[in-house]
Design a protein around this motif. Sequence first.
Motif, PDB file in Angstrom:
ATOM      1  N   ASP A 196       0.849  -1.203   0.000  1.00 42.04           N
ATOM      2  CA  ASP A 196       0.000   0.000   0.000  1.00 42.04           C
ATOM      3  C   ASP A 196       0.882   1.251   0.000  1.00 42.04           C
ATOM      4  O   ASP A 196       0.683   2.166  -0.796  1.00 42.04           O
ATOM      5  CB  ASP A 196      -0.895   0.041   1.250  1.00 42.04           C
ATOM      6  CG  ASP A 196      -1.952  -1.051   1.249  1.00 42.04           C
ATOM      7  OD1 ASP A 196      -2.273  -1.547   0.152  1.00 42.04           O
ATOM      8  OD2 ASP A 196      -2.440  -1.410   2.335  1.00 42.04           O
TER       9      ASP A 196
ATOM     10  N   PHE B   7     -17.595  -4.746  11.922  1.00 34.31           N
ATOM     11  CA  PHE B   7     -16.866  -3.692  11.221  1.00 34.31           C
ATOM     12  C   PHE B   7     -15.369  -3.802  11.476  1.00 34.31           C
ATOM     13  O   PHE B   7     -14.571  -3.593  10.582  1.00 34.31           O
ATOM     14  CB  PHE B   7     -17.372  -2.306  11.657  1.00 34.31           C
ATOM     15  CG  PHE B   7     -18.547  -1.851  10.846  1.00 34.31           C
ATOM     16  CD1 PHE B   7     -18.382  -1.551   9.503  1.00 34.31           C
ATOM     17  CD2 PHE B   7     -19.802  -1.729  11.408  1.00 34.31           C
ATOM     18  CE1 PHE B   7     -19.468  -1.135   8.739  1.00 34.31           C
ATOM     19  CE2 PHE B   7     -20.879  -1.320  10.652  1.00 34.31           C
ATOM     20  CZ  PHE B   7     -20.722  -1.029   9.317  1.00 34.31           C
ATOM     21  N   LYS B  10     -13.346  -6.202   9.407  1.00 36.29           N
ATOM     22  CA  LYS B  10     -13.033  -5.777   8.048  1.00 36.29           C
ATOM     23  C   LYS B  10     -11.689  -5.053   7.965  1.00 36.29           C
ATOM     24  O   LYS B  10     -11.051  -5.075   6.929  1.00 36.29           O
ATOM     25  CB  LYS B  10     -14.142  -4.858   7.531  1.00 36.29           C
ATOM     26  CG  LYS B  10     -15.257  -5.625   6.839  1.00 36.29           C
ATOM     27  CD  LYS B  10     -16.152  -4.658   6.112  1.00 36.29           C
ATOM     28  CE  LYS B  10     -17.076  -5.397   5.148  1.00 36.29           C
ATOM     29  NZ  LYS B  10     -17.979  -4.459   4.481  1.00 36.29           N
ATOM     30  N   SER B  12      -9.281  -1.451   9.115  1.00 30.18           N
ATOM     31  CA  SER B  12      -9.327  -0.034   8.770  1.00 30.18           C
ATOM     32  C   SER B  12      -8.262   0.353   7.749  1.00 30.18           C
ATOM     33  O   SER B  12      -8.291   1.446   7.202  1.00 30.18           O
ATOM     34  CB  SER B  12      -9.147   0.787  10.048  1.00 30.18           C
ATOM     35  OG  SER B  12      -7.985   0.336  10.727  1.00 30.18           O
ATOM     36  N   PRO B  14      -7.669  -0.589   4.597  1.00 28.77           N
ATOM     37  CA  PRO B  14      -8.127  -0.196   3.255  1.00 28.77           C
ATOM     38  C   PRO B  14      -8.702   1.217   3.226  1.00 28.77           C
ATOM     39  O   PRO B  14      -8.547   1.932   2.235  1.00 28.77           O
ATOM     40  CB  PRO B  14      -9.213  -1.238   2.939  1.00 28.77           C
ATOM     41  CG  PRO B  14      -8.865  -2.409   3.777  1.00 28.77           C
ATOM     42  CD  PRO B  14      -8.274  -1.850   5.037  1.00 28.77           C
ATOM     43  N   VAL B  15      -9.366   1.604   4.335  1.00 26.59           N
ATOM     44  CA  VAL B  15      -9.912   2.969   4.415  1.00 26.59           C
ATOM     45  C   VAL B  15      -8.768   3.971   4.383  1.00 26.59           C
ATOM     46  O   VAL B  15      -8.812   4.974   3.664  1.00 26.59           O
ATOM     47  CB  VAL B  15     -10.752   3.149   5.712  1.00 26.59           C
ATOM     48  CG1 VAL B  15     -11.361   4.546   5.749  1.00 26.59           C
ATOM     49  CG2 VAL B  15     -11.824   2.080   5.818  1.00 26.59           C
ATOM     50  N   ALA B  16      -7.705   3.685   5.148  1.00 22.81           N
ATOM     51  CA  ALA B  16      -6.529   4.562   5.186  1.00 22.81           C
ATOM     52  C   ALA B  16      -5.934   4.707   3.790  1.00 22.81           C
ATOM     53  O   ALA B  16      -5.610   5.809   3.349  1.00 22.81           O
ATOM     54  CB  ALA B  16      -5.492   3.995   6.152  1.00 22.81           C
ATOM     55  N   ARG B  17      -5.809   3.578   3.099  1.00 22.06           N
ATOM     56  CA  ARG B  17      -5.206   3.607   1.764  1.00 22.06           C
ATOM     57  C   ARG B  17      -6.035   4.453   0.798  1.00 22.06           C
ATOM     58  O   ARG B  17      -5.510   5.302   0.089  1.00 22.06           O
ATOM     59  CB  ARG B  17      -5.076   2.175   1.222  1.00 22.06           C
ATOM     60  CG  ARG B  17      -4.241   2.096  -0.043  1.00 22.06           C
ATOM     61  CD  ARG B  17      -4.361   0.751  -0.704  1.00 22.06           C
ATOM     62  NE  ARG B  17      -5.748   0.473  -1.028  1.00 22.06           N
ATOM     63  CZ  ARG B  17      -6.306  -0.738  -0.983  1.00 22.06           C
ATOM     64  NH1 ARG B  17      -5.592  -1.779  -0.644  1.00 22.06           N
ATOM     65  NH2 ARG B  17      -7.566  -0.910  -1.298  1.00 22.06           N
ATOM     66  N   ASP B  18      -7.345   4.234   0.806  1.00 19.58           N
ATOM     67  CA  ASP B  18      -8.223   4.989  -0.097  1.00 19.58           C
ATOM     68  C   ASP B  18      -8.191   6.484   0.215  1.00 19.58           C
ATOM     69  O   ASP B  18      -8.122   7.307  -0.691  1.00 19.58           O
ATOM     70  CB  ASP B  18      -9.661   4.460  -0.005  1.00 19.58           C
ATOM     71  CG  ASP B  18      -9.773   3.046  -0.554  1.00 19.58           C
ATOM     72  OD1 ASP B  18      -8.795   2.597  -1.204  1.00 19.58           O
ATOM     73  OD2 ASP B  18     -10.803   2.395  -0.321  1.00 19.58           O
ATOM     74  N   ARG B  19      -8.234   6.824   1.506  1.00 17.78           N
ATOM     75  CA  ARG B  19      -8.214   8.244   1.880  1.00 17.78           C
ATOM     76  C   ARG B  19      -6.916   8.902   1.408  1.00 17.78           C
ATOM     77  O   ARG B  19      -6.921  10.009   0.889  1.00 17.78           O
ATOM     78  CB  ARG B  19      -8.358   8.391   3.394  1.00 17.78           C
ATOM     79  CG  ARG B  19      -9.768   8.097   3.884  1.00 17.78           C
ATOM     80  CD  ARG B  19      -9.823   8.180   5.390  1.00 17.78           C
ATOM     81  NE  ARG B  19      -9.495   9.492   5.885  1.00 17.78           N
ATOM     82  CZ  ARG B  19      -8.805   9.718   7.011  1.00 17.78           C
ATOM     83  NH1 ARG B  19      -8.376   8.711   7.736  1.00 17.78           N
ATOM     84  NH2 ARG B  19      -8.555  10.940   7.399  1.00 17.78           N
TER      85      ARG B  19
END
Lengths: 271, 115
Positions: A196, B7, B10, B12, B14-19
């Motif tokens: 990532d 939740f 799942k 967190s 991927p959320v960090a990466r997208d943000r």
Amino acid sequence: MAKVLVVTSGKGGVGKTTSTAALGAALAQRKQKVVVVDFDVGLRNLDLIMGAERRVVYDLIDVVQGEAKLAQALIRDKRLDNLSLLPASQTKDKDALTADGVAKVVGELREQFDWVICDSPAGIERGATLAMRHADVAVIVTNPEVSSVRDSDRIIGLLDSKTEKAEKGERIEKKLLLTRYDPARAARAEMLKIEDVLEILSIPLLGVIPESQEVLRASNLGTPVTLASPQSAPARAYAEAARRLGGETVTMSVISDKKSLFGRFFSRRAA
Amino acid sequence: MNLINLFRKKGSAPVARDRLQILLAHERTSTGRSDLVDRLREEILEVIKKHVAVDSDKVRVKMERGEAVSTLDIDIEIPTAISGKPDLATAAAKLAEMARTPEKAKATDKKSAAA
């Protein structure tokens, strides 16, 4: 020919000084002549991490201002003959650090050492831009955490515009050092994965330093982690990174010192 | 409670990466990175202006960072004819005229004769 390396990050507390000391010691152990230079005027700490805080007489600014000769300010490491420290000033005004002065000192250091490792202060102000100014190689220390990755991205932008190499239209070599990485948490998707961070910053990977208690122990002792506990996971990871800096091809792996069956299996397979 | 755990499972990251990806795509165009692009733009414009009259607004320099390589996209719009400064149109006309000079014409005649 000497190489000037800057250890930088933008964000504070991610491991710049720890990494400077560890990489410097690891390169010195490989028979290279190394000097580590603290650019954090007013908040110097490299002397403390190197265990030389009581031996500081003159500093970088004294040399820049001509109040001391370079040889007087350099502190030779007690454990490694070919490792030296040039401390920052703790009390002087940081405006005393001039671009011309830094250029002159770095030039002199280039003649005496194989590696000149500049420990950058946090932030993107003058201290940080002066530390990166003459670098051939930049090691960007990043934690797998959003604010650190964002700040690293900003620093990469500065490296591409504010360095001597960038201004001459040349490319400055940039390498990512991912520190405080926890492979177990990354596997559980609780932490950004190596891939990532690499995808986001798109610079080559120099190494992955696992989160470890040994790092705090080494700083308590005032010994670079590569010397304090050479067999520990972070020490081995730093040693491998140093070999890569030297141009060797070392297979990338996440070194773990977890004694669990899974951890052992993983580290053996990766090695 | 169960819902929160669901939740959590799942993760967190991927959320960090997208943000980060969204934020940095935006920040790279507005800060830091644009420094180099601005300088390149100015210098490229200087060079082009020596030979061809160009409108500074018609030069676009774009940097795109990829995984392995980055690309520099330079887009320059050159007017076909502007009086005063030499441009591509007059340069092309000169070349055409040179091709029509007697020596050149002979050379082509010889070639065609040989053929």
